[in-house]
Design a protein around this motif. Structure first.
Motif, PDB file in Angstrom:
ATOM      1  N   UNK A 197       0.829  -1.197   0.000  1.00 13.81           N
ATOM      2  CA  UNK A 197       0.000   0.000   0.000  1.00 13.81           C
ATOM      3  C   UNK A 197       0.874   1.262   0.000  1.00 13.81           C
ATOM      4  N   UNK A 198       2.021   1.163   0.666  1.00 13.03           N
ATOM      5  CA  UNK A 198       2.907   2.323   0.646  1.00 13.03           C
ATOM      6  C   UNK A 198       3.625   2.391  -0.690  1.00 13.03           C
ATOM      7  N   UNK A 199       3.928   3.608  -1.097  1.00 17.31           N
ATOM      8  CA  UNK A 199       4.610   3.771  -2.382  1.00 17.31           C
ATOM      9  C   UNK A 199       5.979   3.108  -2.325  1.00 17.31           C
ATOM     10  N   UNK A 200       6.417   2.543  -3.442  1.00 16.42           N
ATOM     11  CA  UNK A 200       7.744   1.935  -3.444  1.00 16.42           C
ATOM     12  C   UNK A 200       8.802   2.993  -3.174  1.00 16.42           C
ATOM     13  N   UNK A 201       9.929   2.534  -2.705  1.00 20.77           N
ATOM     14  CA  UNK A 201      11.030   3.463  -2.462  1.00 20.77           C
ATOM     15  C   UNK A 201      11.321   4.238  -3.727  1.00 20.77           C
ATOM     16  N   UNK A 202      11.519   5.521  -3.568  1.00 21.73           N
ATOM     17  CA  UNK A 202      11.770   6.330  -4.755  1.00 21.73           C
ATOM     18  C   UNK A 202      13.230   6.196  -5.154  1.00 21.73           C
ATOM     19  N   UNK A 203      13.437   5.535  -6.288  1.00 24.99           N
ATOM     20  CA  UNK A 203      14.774   5.554  -6.852  1.00 24.99           C
ATOM     21  C   UNK A 203      14.596   6.084  -8.259  1.00 24.99           C
ATOM     22  N   UNK A 204      15.529   6.904  -8.716  1.00 24.25           N
ATOM     23  CA  UNK A 204      15.375   7.486 -10.041  1.00 24.25           C
ATOM     24  C   UNK A 204      15.528   6.379 -11.071  1.00 24.25           C
ATOM     25  N   UNK A 205      14.527   6.229 -11.895  1.00 25.44           N
ATOM     26  CA  UNK A 205      14.610   5.243 -12.957  1.00 25.44           C
ATOM     27  C   UNK A 205      13.731   5.697 -14.103  1.00 25.44           C
ATOM     28  N   UNK A 206      14.246   5.630 -15.302  1.00 29.76           N
ATOM     29  CA  UNK A 206      13.441   5.925 -16.475  1.00 29.76           C
ATOM     30  C   UNK A 206      12.889   4.593 -16.969  1.00 29.76           C
TER      31      UNK A 206
END
Lengths: 190, 484
Positions: free
Chosen positions: B69-78
């Motif tokens: 339910x929580x947003x996934x960890x923010x890692x920069x990815x295109x």
């Protein structure tokens, strides 16, 4: 690879998988042969060995957040899960079985020799490094358990040629194994 | 001999150990015993299919557990988000071609896939079906995609091969690139172009720039393909016909490894096919089941250069050809053989013994004509097409056994009919800059009109003439993209 370096690498893989479960595949790749070698040493039946191996990794994935790094190799943790899974299975099947009918094989009491498991795991993973035609024959013979005649028919080669490929495959596995084991002596799991 | 013996003994042990893991190790010989030990270790070798299935299963599970339910960890990815005309089929294609693993699929609205995610190695790709109401359109609806997807894989050749088998088209064949990658471009069946690559060599930026400059200079020196020729075609193509078109096509594939690039029902209602053999194209026509071939069945002889004459000769016989001549070394520096296909076309197979297996100036496939007399035909080619005579070999009695005539970037070869080589009126397809002008000059050179110049629905303007020896020459210029 020295044991220390190996431990550091493994630790990185475990921590990465704890942060991002998608990275669990890397841990799986490093350990599937080991777990399978351990399980099939104690369970002769291929289908069952596959079930238990799958079970071990499912449990490992589910419990990964609770794995704590205390100097115990991740592999040892996996093998402990495997040992429990096998014990569970034996208990269950002996309860389900009516006495006298298809007696289950006796519970294997001899402890599995961990060096033996490591050696087999290494042989399993070295198969992937064989030249394609040797690899194909070794896989058909030992994983698919086909006879030389069946393999010869399927590959459209003579039985003599298939035996030769089998011989060469086993020869090069032994050579690679000797090299790898030479480097690895001294490693053990607690 | 000793090794063969060991091989037998080891195999007997393998048989035993597969039945019973406690089978006794042979103790006769230390060498054999150590091999037997490895064989015993191999018992119970896990199946590749099992390991892959379990791996895929685990990845599926991780993708579910990584979408809490929580947003996934923010890692920069295109992450590419592909809109395709058939998302379910696209997922299957990416699985087959790239070993992708489906990690998420949301069905709907309606029968469509609203959102799906696949993993290729460690990379995520998102995709969905088309939703025109939301402005989500696929390349096939808007005429292509300007964005290309770059995919690094461990073995680019294997992946490109699998992609083609799964239905992709090669846009640029796999090759070593100046910037240190080995890569190729493929277009997937849904209109996306993938640059598939394996990194080979770390090239410093200055070196890359230097190589790029050198390449640019080199390209400037290469004359561009004239616009009147279709890409991949030479000036002269043989046009083979057969009552059984598909059988002819199959023969070319099996015997010469020909790659089918087009198969369609032609304007005459029969099969029109095109195949690539090495650097050359061969056109084919013929009947298909239910549509017998109604035009004249001409036979053509081809001179095909291959790396290994003996191997191709054997393949050609296996593919149903009959031998004209077995492989032999010729005094003019080639090893050659001859095979006739079921439709009666002659395939001269040859390997040039020099720096390359194709003599300089010739192509993989060259047309070989057998007119009753060579001189009038050479004169016709000069007048009609502006051809040049390169060489001619006549015996003392005046029979021209071999002549080579350059027409554009092709060489038309010929040998006067004699002995077993009867006159063989053939069919050829020639690209020229100006159809109408060449048609007129062909008529002026004595040819008869077979078809007046006309624009064809498949993108060529063409005409056809028949020369004095009954050869039919299609005179064509490419106008637009071929669509048949």
């Amino acid at each position: 690879m020295t044991p220390l370096k190996k431990e550091a690498d493994e630790r990185l893989l475990v921590e990465a998988a704890q942060r991002d479960p998608a990275r669990f595949a890397d841990l799986y790749d490093c350990n599937v042969e080991r777990v399978y070698a351990y399980v099939c040493r104690r369970i002769g039946n291929r289908d069952e060995a596959q079930d238990v191996t799958a079970d071990v990794f499912h449990q490992a994935l589910a419990n990964l957040p609770s794995f704590e790094w205390r100097g115990v190799p991740f592999a040892a943790w996996l093998l402990r899960i495997a040992a429990n899974a096998i014990a569970d299975r034996w208990r269950r099947s002996s309860r389900e079985q009516q006495p006298g009918e298809n007696d289950p094989e006796p519970y294997p009491v001899d402890p599995v020799n961990i060096e033996d498991v490591e050696r087999r795991a290494m042989v399993f993973s070295l198969v992937e490094t064989l030249p394609a035609d040797q690899r194909r024959v070794i896989e058909m013979r030992f994983a698919e358990e086909k006879s030389i005649r069946e393999i010869a028919a399927e590959l459209k080669r003579t039985e003599g040629a298939v035996k030769q490929l089998q011989f060469r495959g086993i020869q090069s596995l032994r050579a690679q194994l000797d090299t790898s084991l030479g480097k690895k002596s001294g490693e053990a799991y607690g | 001999m000793a090794e063969q013996n060991h091989g037998e003994q080891l195999d007997r042990f393998v048989d035993a150990v597969l039945v019973d893991r406690r089978a006794a190790l042979p103790d006769a010989d230390a060498e054999l015993a150590s091999l037997a030990r490895v064989a015993a270790d191999l018992r119970g070798l896990p199946r590749e299919s099992f390991k892959e299935r379990l791996r895929a299963d685990l990845i599926r599970r991780t993708s579910m557990s990584s979408k809490p339910a929580v947003a996934p960890q923010v890692t920069e990815a295109v992450t590419p988000y592909l809109c395709v005309s058939d998302a379910a089929a696209a997922i299957e294609f990416y699985k087959k071609a790239f070993g992708a693993v489906e990690v998420l699929r949301l069905d709907g609205p309606g029968p469509k896939i609203g959102h799906a995610e696949v993993r290729i190695g460690s990379a995520l790709v998102m995709l969905s079906d088309e939703f025109p109401d939301y402005g989500t359109l696929s390349p096939q609806s808007i005429g292509g995609s300007p964005a290309k997807i770059h995919l690094y894989v461990p073995d680019v050749d294997a992946v490109a091969q699998r992609a083609v088998e799964a239905g992709a088209k090669i846009v640029r064949p796999v090759a070593d690139q100046f910037y240190g990658d080995r890569s190729g471009q493929i277009e997937d069946p849904f209109g996306y172009t993938w640059i598939v690559a394996t990194h080979r060599e770390a090239v410093p930026a200055e070196e890359m720039q230097r190589r790029l400059n050198a390449w640019t200079k080199e390209q400037a020196a290469v004359p561009a393909r004239p616009s009147y020729m279709r890409e991949g075609f030479h000036t002269v193509q043989p046009y083979l016909v057969a009552e059984d078109g598909p059988a002819l096509l199959e023969f070319a594939k099996q015997a010469f490894g020909a790659e089918e690039t087009m198969r369609a029902v032609g304007p005459a209602g029969g099969l029109h096919a095109e195949v690539r053999i090495g650097d050359s194209m061969v056109m084919m026509g013929g009947g298909i089941p239910g549509r017998p071939f109604t035009s004249e069945l001409k036979k053509t002889a081809l001179h095909v250069y291959v790396r290994d004459t003996d191997a191709v000769y054997a393949q050609a016989l296996k593919a149903g050809g009959t031998s004209i001549s077995a492989p032999q070394d010729q005094e003019y520096g080639e090893r050659s053989a001859g095979v006739k296909d079921a439709a009666g076309n002659f395939w001269y197979i040859a390997t040039h013994k020099g720096e390359t297996y194709i003599p300089k100036g010739l192509n993989n496939v060259n047309v070989y004509l057998h007119p009753r007399r060579a001189e009038p035909l050479i004169a016709f080619l000069k007048k009609a097409f502006g051809a040049q005579e390169i060489g001619k070999y006549a015996s003392p009695d005046g029979v021209v056994h071999h002549a080579e005539i350059r027409v554009g970037d092709s060489v038309v070869e010929m040998g006067e009919s004699h002995g077993a080589y009867e006159p063989m009126p053939s069919m050829l397809y020639v690209y020229v800059p100006d159809v109408d002008a060449i048609y007129q000059s062909a008529l002026a050179a004595g040819a008869k009109s077979f078809q007046e110049p006309a624009d064809q629905p498949y993108g060529d303007r063409n005409a056809a003439v028949t020369d004095a020896f009954g050869n039919t020459w299609y005179i064509a210029a490419h106008a637009g993209e071929a669509k048949m």
